[in-house]
Design a protein around this motif. Structure first.
Motif, PDB file in Angstrom:
ATOM      1  N   GLY A  86       0.822  -1.204   0.000  1.00 55.74           N
ATOM      2  CA  GLY A  86       0.000   0.000   0.000  1.00 55.74           C
ATOM      3  C   GLY A  86       0.853   1.249   0.000  1.00 55.74           C
ATOM      4  O   GLY A  86       2.081   1.189   0.174  1.00 55.74           O
ATOM      5  N   LEU A  87       0.218   2.382  -0.178  1.00 55.36           N
ATOM      6  CA  LEU A  87       0.911   3.664  -0.205  1.00 55.36           C
ATOM      7  C   LEU A  87       0.183   4.634   0.707  1.00 55.36           C
ATOM      8  O   LEU A  87      -1.039   4.767   0.640  1.00 55.36           O
ATOM      9  CB  LEU A  87       0.940   4.197  -1.644  1.00 55.36           C
ATOM     10  N   ASN A  88       0.933   5.293   1.571  1.00 55.72           N
ATOM     11  CA  ASN A  88       0.377   6.294   2.478  1.00 55.72           C
ATOM     12  C   ASN A  88       1.260   7.536   2.367  1.00 55.72           C
ATOM     13  O   ASN A  88       2.323   7.589   2.979  1.00 55.72           O
ATOM     14  CB  ASN A  88       0.345   5.755   3.903  1.00 55.72           C
ATOM     15  N   GLY A  89       0.840   8.506   1.540  1.00 49.71           N
ATOM     16  CA  GLY A  89       1.664   9.693   1.313  1.00 49.71           C
ATOM     17  C   GLY A  89       2.947   9.302   0.604  1.00 49.71           C
ATOM     18  O   GLY A  89       2.914   8.767  -0.498  1.00 49.71           O
ATOM     19  N   ASP A  90       4.087   9.529   1.255  1.00 55.67           N
ATOM     20  CA  ASP A  90       5.367   9.153   0.657  1.00 55.67           C
ATOM     21  C   ASP A  90       5.960   7.900   1.306  1.00 55.67           C
ATOM     22  O   ASP A  90       7.163   7.664   1.249  1.00 55.67           O
ATOM     23  CB  ASP A  90       6.363  10.312   0.716  1.00 55.67           C
ATOM     24  N   SER A  91       5.099   7.073   1.921  1.00 54.50           N
ATOM     25  CA  SER A  91       5.561   5.834   2.563  1.00 54.50           C
ATOM     26  C   SER A  91       4.946   4.613   1.888  1.00 54.50           C
ATOM     27  O   SER A  91       3.730   4.540   1.701  1.00 54.50           O
ATOM     28  CB  SER A  91       5.187   5.820   4.040  1.00 54.50           C
ATOM     29  N   LEU A  92       5.784   3.663   1.550  1.00 48.55           N
ATOM     30  CA  LEU A  92       5.352   2.388   0.989  1.00 48.55           C
ATOM     31  C   LEU A  92       5.143   1.423   2.150  1.00 48.55           C
ATOM     32  O   LEU A  92       6.032   1.261   2.992  1.00 48.55           O
ATOM     33  CB  LEU A  92       6.431   1.853   0.040  1.00 48.55           C
ATOM     34  N   LEU A  93       3.965   0.815   2.230  1.00 48.68           N
ATOM     35  CA  LEU A  93       3.641  -0.097   3.316  1.00 48.68           C
ATOM     36  C   LEU A  93       3.674  -1.532   2.805  1.00 48.68           C
ATOM     37  O   LEU A  93       3.040  -1.848   1.801  1.00 48.68           O
ATOM     38  CB  LEU A  93       2.257   0.209   3.887  1.00 48.68           C
ATOM     39  N   ILE A  94       4.406  -2.390   3.498  1.00 49.10           N
ATOM     40  CA  ILE A  94       4.509  -3.801   3.135  1.00 49.10           C
ATOM     41  C   ILE A  94       4.095  -4.616   4.343  1.00 49.10           C
ATOM     42  O   ILE A  94       4.605  -4.413   5.445  1.00 49.10           O
ATOM     43  CB  ILE A  94       5.943  -4.177   2.734  1.00 49.10           C
ATOM     44  N   LYS A  95       3.143  -5.531   4.136  1.00 48.66           N
ATOM     45  CA  LYS A  95       2.619  -6.372   5.212  1.00 48.66           C
ATOM     46  C   LYS A  95       2.537  -7.797   4.695  1.00 48.66           C
ATOM     47  O   LYS A  95       2.293  -8.020   3.514  1.00 48.66           O
ATOM     48  CB  LYS A  95       1.210  -5.896   5.551  1.00 48.66           C
ATOM     49  N   GLY A  96       2.730  -8.763   5.573  1.00 50.31           N
ATOM     50  CA  GLY A  96       2.599 -10.138   5.144  1.00 50.31           C
ATOM     51  C   GLY A  96       2.851 -11.121   6.262  1.00 50.31           C
ATOM     52  O   GLY A  96       2.972 -10.746   7.430  1.00 50.31           O
ATOM     53  N   VAL A  97       2.925 -12.392   5.864  1.00 54.16           N
ATOM     54  CA  VAL A  97       3.150 -13.475   6.816  1.00 54.16           C
ATOM     55  C   VAL A  97       4.203 -14.408   6.238  1.00 54.16           C
ATOM     56  O   VAL A  97       4.109 -14.829   5.091  1.00 54.16           O
ATOM     57  CB  VAL A  97       1.856 -14.275   7.078  1.00 54.16           C
ATOM     58  N   SER A  98       5.201 -14.719   7.049  1.00 55.44           N
ATOM     59  CA  SER A  98       6.223 -15.688   6.682  1.00 55.44           C
ATOM     60  C   SER A  98       5.957 -16.963   7.488  1.00 55.44           C
ATOM     61  O   SER A  98       6.099 -16.968   8.709  1.00 55.44           O
ATOM     62  CB  SER A  98       7.614 -15.138   7.008  1.00 55.44           C
ATOM     63  N   MET A  99       5.526 -18.009   6.802  1.00 51.70           N
ATOM     64  CA  MET A  99       5.164 -19.261   7.468  1.00 51.70           C
ATOM     65  C   MET A  99       6.404 -20.125   7.716  1.00 51.70           C
ATOM     66  O   MET A  99       7.345 -20.104   6.932  1.00 51.70           O
ATOM     67  CB  MET A  99       4.187 -20.059   6.607  1.00 51.70           C
ATOM     68  N   GLN A 100       6.355 -20.875   8.789  1.00 57.60           N
ATOM     69  CA  GLN A 100       7.450 -21.778   9.120  1.00 57.60           C
ATOM     70  C   GLN A 100       7.346 -23.044   8.277  1.00 57.60           C
ATOM     71  O   GLN A 100       6.269 -23.595   8.085  1.00 57.60           O
ATOM     72  CB  GLN A 100       7.387 -22.140  10.603  1.00 57.60           C
ATOM     73  N   PHE A 101       8.469 -23.477   7.731  1.00 55.58           N
ATOM     74  CA  PHE A 101       8.525 -24.733   6.990  1.00 55.58           C
ATOM     75  C   PHE A 101       8.685 -25.892   7.975  1.00 55.58           C
ATOM     76  O   PHE A 101       9.251 -25.727   9.049  1.00 55.58           O
ATOM     77  CB  PHE A 101       9.724 -24.747   6.028  1.00 55.58           C
ATOM     78  N   PHE A 102       8.219 -27.053   7.615  1.00 55.15           N
ATOM     79  CA  PHE A 102       8.402 -28.274   8.399  1.00 55.15           C
ATOM     80  C   PHE A 102       7.987 -28.076   9.854  1.00 55.15           C
ATOM     81  O   PHE A 102       8.750 -28.308  10.786  1.00 55.15           O
ATOM     82  CB  PHE A 102       9.858 -28.763   8.335  1.00 55.15           C
ATOM     83  N   SER A 103       6.763 -27.637  10.039  1.00 55.58           N
ATOM     84  CA  SER A 103       6.289 -27.330  11.389  1.00 55.58           C
ATOM     85  C   SER A 103       6.237 -28.555  12.303  1.00 55.58           C
ATOM     86  O   SER A 103       6.170 -28.412  13.518  1.00 55.58           O
ATOM     87  CB  SER A 103       4.911 -26.663  11.317  1.00 55.58           C
ATOM     88  N   GLU A 104       6.280 -29.749  11.731  1.00 59.64           N
ATOM     89  CA  GLU A 104       6.254 -30.953  12.567  1.00 59.64           C
ATOM     90  C   GLU A 104       7.616 -31.247  13.214  1.00 59.64           C
ATOM     91  O   GLU A 104       7.732 -32.123  14.066  1.00 59.64           O
ATOM     92  CB  GLU A 104       5.781 -32.172  11.747  1.00 59.64           C
ATOM     93  N   PHE A 105       8.652 -30.487  12.828  1.00 64.01           N
ATOM     94  CA  PHE A 105       9.984 -30.658  13.402  1.00 64.01           C
ATOM     95  C   PHE A 105      10.226 -29.637  14.501  1.00 64.01           C
ATOM     96  O   PHE A 105       9.672 -28.545  14.481  1.00 64.01           O
ATOM     97  CB  PHE A 105      11.064 -30.464  12.313  1.00 64.01           C
TER      98      PHE A 105
END
Length: 158
Positions: A86-105
């Motif tokens: 997204g964009l708010n004035g002169d700021s670029l906004l980045i949002k997200g989720v980084s999922m864990q791999f191999f959650s059973e370990f």
């Protein structure tokens, strides 16, 4: 400082830590400490998610020439669908989720950031959202825009 008191303190510290006192003091991972000191810090007004040891996530590069600005956002293992831009004035906004791999370990050791992240990056120019192009390629979000022409508006002097 009184040398006798310093010697007393050293004797007490060594007796509490055993013969490994100096080894534990000097065997710390100084390379990691030095890397953190050299790392470029975010500019004022910049928000970020932090992983272990204060690492900034996601890491970015801002590149520019006379005509264009390119922001490279490194987000390996994150799907395009899990990213909001997204964009708010002169700021670029980045949002997200980084999922864990191999959650059973069980995690034995990890340097990767997992979880929700949000970062606000102050852009060198104020632009409109429709002027921005964004592509996602091999874990790199590439955001670019053409620099607005610079012109000076004349002011009448009376």
């Amino acid at each position: 400082m009184d040398m006798d008191k310093l010697k007393q303190w050293l004797d007490i510290a060594q007796s509490m830590h055993g013969n490994d006192f100096w080894k534990t003091i000097f065997d710390q991972d100084m390379a990691g400490f030095m890397d953190e000191q050299k790392r470029e810090k975010p500019t004022d007004g910049e928000n970020m998610s932090q992983g272990k040891k204060g690492d900034i996530f996601p890491p970015i590069d801002i590149l520019e020439n006379d005509k264009e600005v390119i922001i490279l956002v490194e987000i390996p293992g994150v799907k395009k669908e899990d990213i909001e831009l997204g964009l708010n004035g002169d700021s670029l906004l980045i949002k997200g989720v980084s999922m864990q791999f191999f959650s059973e370990f069980r995690k034995k050791y990890s340097e990767r950031f997992y979880g929700e992240f949000k970062r606000s990056i102050k852009l060198p120019d104020e632009i409109k959202p429709e002027e921005i192009q964004a592509k996602f390629w091999n874990g790199i979000l590439i955001v670019s825009y053409l620099k607005p022409p610079s012109y000076v508006q004349p002011i009448n002097i009376e």
